[in-house]
Design a protein around this motif. Structure first.
Motif, PDB file in Angstrom:
ATOM      1  N   LEU A 277       0.743  -1.249   0.038  1.00 23.48           N
ATOM      2  CA  LEU A 277       0.060   0.053   0.031  1.00 23.48           C
ATOM      3  C   LEU A 277       0.712   1.333  -0.023  1.00 23.48           C
ATOM      4  O   LEU A 277       0.482   2.245  -0.556  1.00 23.48           O
ATOM      5  CB  LEU A 277      -0.995   0.099   1.161  1.00 23.48           C
ATOM      6  CG  LEU A 277      -2.365  -0.753   0.967  1.00 23.48           C
ATOM      7  CD1 LEU A 277      -2.954  -0.726   2.505  1.00 23.48           C
ATOM      8  CD2 LEU A 277      -3.187  -0.319   0.068  1.00 23.48           C
ATOM      9  N   GLU A 278       1.977   1.331   0.761  1.00 26.48           N
ATOM     10  CA  GLU A 278       2.725   2.420   0.832  1.00 26.48           C
ATOM     11  C   GLU A 278       3.348   2.585  -0.705  1.00 26.48           C
ATOM     12  O   GLU A 278       3.446   3.696  -0.703  1.00 26.48           O
ATOM     13  CB  GLU A 278       3.980   2.255   1.863  1.00 26.48           C
ATOM     14  CG  GLU A 278       3.504   2.719   3.314  1.00 26.48           C
ATOM     15  CD  GLU A 278       4.402   2.434   4.427  1.00 26.48           C
ATOM     16  OE1 GLU A 278       5.334   1.824   4.065  1.00 26.48           O
ATOM     17  OE2 GLU A 278       3.889   2.637   5.546  1.00 26.48           O
ATOM     18  N   SER A 279       3.868   1.611  -1.274  1.00 27.83           N
ATOM     19  CA  SER A 279       4.395   1.810  -2.635  1.00 27.83           C
ATOM     20  C   SER A 279       3.145   2.298  -3.411  1.00 27.83           C
ATOM     21  O   SER A 279       3.625   2.969  -4.446  1.00 27.83           O
ATOM     22  CB  SER A 279       5.131   0.605  -3.065  1.00 27.83           C
ATOM     23  OG  SER A 279       4.204  -0.457  -3.255  1.00 27.83           O
ATOM     24  N   LYS A 281       0.747   4.074  -2.616  1.00 27.21           N
ATOM     25  CA  LYS A 281       0.490   5.531  -1.906  1.00 27.21           C
ATOM     26  C   LYS A 281       1.622   6.273  -2.587  1.00 27.21           C
ATOM     27  O   LYS A 281       1.207   7.514  -3.269  1.00 27.21           O
ATOM     28  CB  LYS A 281       0.350   5.519  -0.694  1.00 27.21           C
ATOM     29  CG  LYS A 281       0.243   6.870  -0.019  1.00 27.21           C
ATOM     30  CD  LYS A 281       0.309   6.947   1.370  1.00 27.21           C
ATOM     31  CE  LYS A 281       0.496   7.929   2.108  1.00 27.21           C
ATOM     32  NZ  LYS A 281       0.922   8.234   3.469  1.00 27.21           N
ATOM     33  N   LEU A 284       0.816   6.729  -6.078  1.00 28.84           N
ATOM     34  CA  LEU A 284      -0.454   7.649  -6.215  1.00 28.84           C
ATOM     35  C   LEU A 284      -0.143   9.327  -6.016  1.00 28.84           C
ATOM     36  O   LEU A 284      -0.522   9.755  -6.694  1.00 28.84           O
ATOM     37  CB  LEU A 284      -1.382   7.185  -5.207  1.00 28.84           C
ATOM     38  CG  LEU A 284      -2.444   5.943  -5.587  1.00 28.84           C
ATOM     39  CD1 LEU A 284      -3.306   5.604  -4.343  1.00 28.84           C
ATOM     40  CD2 LEU A 284      -3.197   6.513  -6.748  1.00 28.84           C
ATOM     41  N   ILE A 285       0.868   9.236  -4.913  1.00 30.40           N
ATOM     42  CA  ILE A 285       1.268  10.579  -4.815  1.00 30.40           C
ATOM     43  C   ILE A 285       1.762  11.144  -6.199  1.00 30.40           C
ATOM     44  O   ILE A 285       1.729  12.319  -6.351  1.00 30.40           O
ATOM     45  CB  ILE A 285       2.065  10.768  -3.485  1.00 30.40           C
ATOM     46  CG1 ILE A 285       1.122  10.506  -2.495  1.00 30.40           C
ATOM     47  CG2 ILE A 285       2.807  12.026  -3.390  1.00 30.40           C
ATOM     48  CD1 ILE A 285       2.030  10.360  -0.915  1.00 30.40           C
ATOM     49  N   LYS A 288      -0.576  11.930  -8.290  1.00 29.84           N
ATOM     50  CA  LYS A 288      -1.349  12.989  -8.130  1.00 29.84           C
ATOM     51  C   LYS A 288      -0.335  14.212  -8.356  1.00 29.84           C
ATOM     52  O   LYS A 288      -0.949  15.236  -9.031  1.00 29.84           O
ATOM     53  CB  LYS A 288      -1.633  13.053  -6.600  1.00 29.84           C
ATOM     54  CG  LYS A 288      -2.498  13.981  -6.200  1.00 29.84           C
ATOM     55  CD  LYS A 288      -2.795  14.024  -4.828  1.00 29.84           C
ATOM     56  CE  LYS A 288      -3.171  15.606  -4.364  1.00 29.84           C
ATOM     57  NZ  LYS A 288      -2.221  15.947  -3.223  1.00 29.84           N
TER      58      LYS A 288
END
Ligand code: ADP
Length: 678
Positions: A277-279, A281, A284-285, A288
């Motif tokens: 999930l962190e990777s 995220k 995703l960041i 974004k």
């Protein structure tokens, strides 16, 4: 009475401090002393009378006083001395009368009595006294026997009958005294027996008590045994329960162990998920950030494109405007050329609509839709203004545009006039576009109830198939590919219109029959405008009233075409315009000229609009001069930034000359008023 006195004599010397046993012994001493004194006096007199020897009486009286002395000693509390005195006086009596009366009288038998007396009057603790008291009569008897044997003292000469009488009298005294001793011993033994009896009773009682206690102990013991048994049972039960609980706990522990292992496994899985999930995220960041960068790039692109298109468009619209409105051209341009110019002007406006729509959509998609500007406006004038724009286009196409306003509608309506015009423009432009020449387009404004008003645009055009209704409100969507080929367009107008109408808490409905026509109805909440309109009104005719012509206007603009258009515009107003090509030149010319109004492009070489404005507002000579900014930056935040920097008004390119005229007039009149007041 006698017994009373006898009792007093018997208790001579007794006090409350004396114990019972000792009191008895003292009473024996007193009784012996008193009785012996009486006997001694009686016998002294009697024997003296019988024998005619009064010496017997005299010595008897001496012994009597000795016996009373013993009572006196007891009275004084000298109890041991009294006891000693008693045996001493008795021994002396025995010795004296034994010697005096001789062996035949058998006075020495008195010694037997005397040996018993100390046993009666001395306690067991008074051993020495007892020994002395016993030894006194023994010594006396030995001395008496020795005297009989050795004949040291000669006895009194008595006749045989007197001697016999004396012997019997003395023997009776000895027997009496012996009986007295025995009776004292007996009473003492009886007292002892009584005490023993009492002790025995007490022992019996205590034995009964002990038996009772024993029975109680027995009962308590039985109870304890029962309780012990119960306790043992309970302990057994508890032990059993504990064993069972232990088994359960062990199974739970076992289960927990299993769960713990399961949890550890899940924990590891979770950790894996977390790292995934962190990777995710992070990506995703990144995405974004990428999207934000793309969005920013899109905004910049849109701003720049809008700016680049607006500048040439300003020139086209400005020139066509001047050609049509310049007083010097009046009646000089042939009719056919005027038509061309009108077409150029109309097309330029169409192009501007497209740009405005694209910008509007970009803003909607970026979530930056402008807030509504709600204000009261005059419905009739607003309708006339919008309709006038499209009358010309309809006329060119041969379409008849008919406008009808419900008299029930209020004169002033509260709403966002600009956004409403944008919606109506889109609907009217479509209606005219899709309606063939020779047919009609109806524009109705009516009021079905007190809370709503409708804007209905009905055409007699090609119509829209029902299944396309949802599609046409999507951005960049058209009902048909052939539409684009035939009519062009972007597919943005309806999407933007619906969004704006929803912002105004209304909705758009469509009804259509292919081949017969289409009707779009905008349903809006009706809010009556009670105040007179504050904003500008489109004049029915473009006839400008006079502005103060003695005023000086300074234009800062680098584009020569725009300089030329502005020059002609201000010349038409009868105003003299001084032109500067950049901010630097503009500042120096402003200081020389001290103009009444500055019109300034925000994008200029050397010193741009913002820096120039800052210098103007810092200069004491120039800071009061009103500044109108003219810029191709059409975004609201750009306008707000300019207003914050200190411009008095802001116009976007292509310039709406009617608005420019209103602004110029307003500021020049204000300046004139200030001068007059000064
Ligand atoms: P554009 O007109 O630029 O194509 P719009 O969003 O205004 O975009 O219209 C979307 C589509 O809806 C048009 O392309 C057309 O197919 C259809 N449409 C809109 N108005 C009408 C109308 N009055 N008559 C027929 N079709 C229309």
């Amino acid at each position: 009475m006698i017994s009373h006195w006898l009792n007093i004599i018997k208790k001579t010397g007794l006090t409350s401090a004396v114990k019972d046993d000792e009191a008895k012994r003292i009473m024996v001493v007193n009784s012996f002393s008193f009785i012996t004194a009486l006997l001694c006096s009686l016998y002294g007199v009697l024997l003296s009378v019988i024998s005619g020897q009064w010496i017997i009486c005299y010595t008897a009286m001496a012994f009597v006083s000795g016996f009373f002395s013993i009572l006196l000693l007891n009275k004084k509390g000298h109890y041991p001395l009294a006891k000693f005195g008693l045996t001493f006086v008795f021994s002396a009596v025995m010795l004296y009368y034994g010697i005096l009366f001789g062996e035949q009288t058998q006075v020495h038998f008195l010694g037997l009595f005397l040996i018993c007396v100390p046993l009666l009057v001395c306690s067991r603790r008074e051993k020495a006294l007892r020994c002395i008291c016993i030894s006194l009569p023994i010594v006396g008897m030995i001395m008496l026997e020795s005297n009989y044997y050795f004949g040291v003292f000669e006895p009194m000469m008595l006749s045989a009958s007197d001697s016999n009488l004396f012997r019997w009298l003395i023997m009776s005294v000895v027997v009496f005294l012996q009986g007295l001793v025995i009776s004292f011993h007996q009473s003492s033994i009886i007292g002892l027996l009584r005490t023993l009896h009492v002790r025995n009773d007490a022992l019996k009682l205590s034995r009964d008590d002990i038996a009772g206690k024993e029975a109680e102990l027995q009962t308590a013991y039985h109870k304890l045994e029962n309780y012990n048994q119960v306790l043992e049972e309970e302990v057994k039960q508890r032990t059993h329960e504990i064993n069972e609980s232990r088994i359960v706990v062990e199974s739970i522990l076992h289960h927990l162990q299993g769960n713990h292992e399961e949890l550890q496994r899940k924990d590891m899985l979770l950790e894996q998920h977390v790292s995934e999930l962190e990777s995710l995220k992070a990506s995703l960041i990144e995405a974004k950030d990428e999207a934000e960068r793309a969005n920013a790039a899109q905004s910049t692109f849109l701003r720049e494109i809008s700016h680049e298109i607006r500048n040439p468009l300003n020139a086209i619209i400005g020139i066509s405007y001047l050609l049509l409105n310049d007083r010097r051209n009046k009646n000089k341009i042939p009719r056919s050329v005027v038509d061309y110019i009108e077409n150029i002007n109309a097309s330029s406006h169409g192009l501007m609509e497209i740009i405005n729509n694209v910008l509007e959509l970009a803003k909607i998609e970026a979530g930056r839709t402008d807030d509504l500007q709600i204000a009261p406006f005059h419905l009739g004038e607003w309708v006339r203004g919008v309709a006038n724009i499209y009358q010309n286009a309809a006329k060119i196409k041969g379409v008849s545009l008919q406008v009808q306003v419900d008299p029930q509608l209020p004169e002033y309506i509260l709403g966002d006039r600009v956004h409403l015009a944008q919606v109506l423009n889109n609907l009217l432009a479509n209606a005219i576009k899709f309606t063939p020449g020779g047919r009609k387009v109806h524009l109705h404004f009516h009021c079905p109830d007190a809370d709503h008003w409708h804007i209905r645009v009905v055409d007699e055009g090609m119509g829209i198939p029902k299944e396309k209704f949802p599609l046409i409100f999507q951005p960049f969507e058209q009902a048909d590919r052939s539409v684009y080929r035939k009519f062009g367009g972007t597919g943005l107008g309806l999407a933007i219109s619906r969004r704006l109408v929803e912002l105004m808490e209304g909705r758009i409905e469509v009804r259509s029959e292919p081949g017969e026509g289409t009707a779009f109805t905008v349903i809006l909440p009706l809010k009556q405008g009670l105040l007179a309109p504050q904003a500008f009104q489109l004049p029915a005719k473009k006839t400008y009233s006079a502005v103060p012509t003695d005023k000086k206007v300074l234009l800062m603009e680098d584009s020569e075409v725009n300089q030329m258009i502005m020059d002609r515009f201000f010349a038409n107003l009868g105003l003299q315009l001084t032109i500067a090509c950049n901010g630097e030149e503009g500042i120096s010319k402003a200081r020389q000229l001290l103009p009444d109004l500055i019109v300034m492009d925000m994008h200029m070489p050397r010193l741009d609009g913002y820096d120039t404005l800052r210098l103007i507002r810092q200069d004491p000579l120039l800071k009061h001069i009103p500044v109108i900014a003219i810029s191709a930056d059409a975004f609201s935040e750009q306008q707000e930034a300019a207003l914050m920097a200190g411009v008095n008004d802001y116009l976007t390119k292509p310039v709406n000359f009617d608005r420019l005229y209103e602004m110029v007039k307003k500021y020049l009149q204000q300046q004139a008023l200030h001068r007059e007041l000064a």
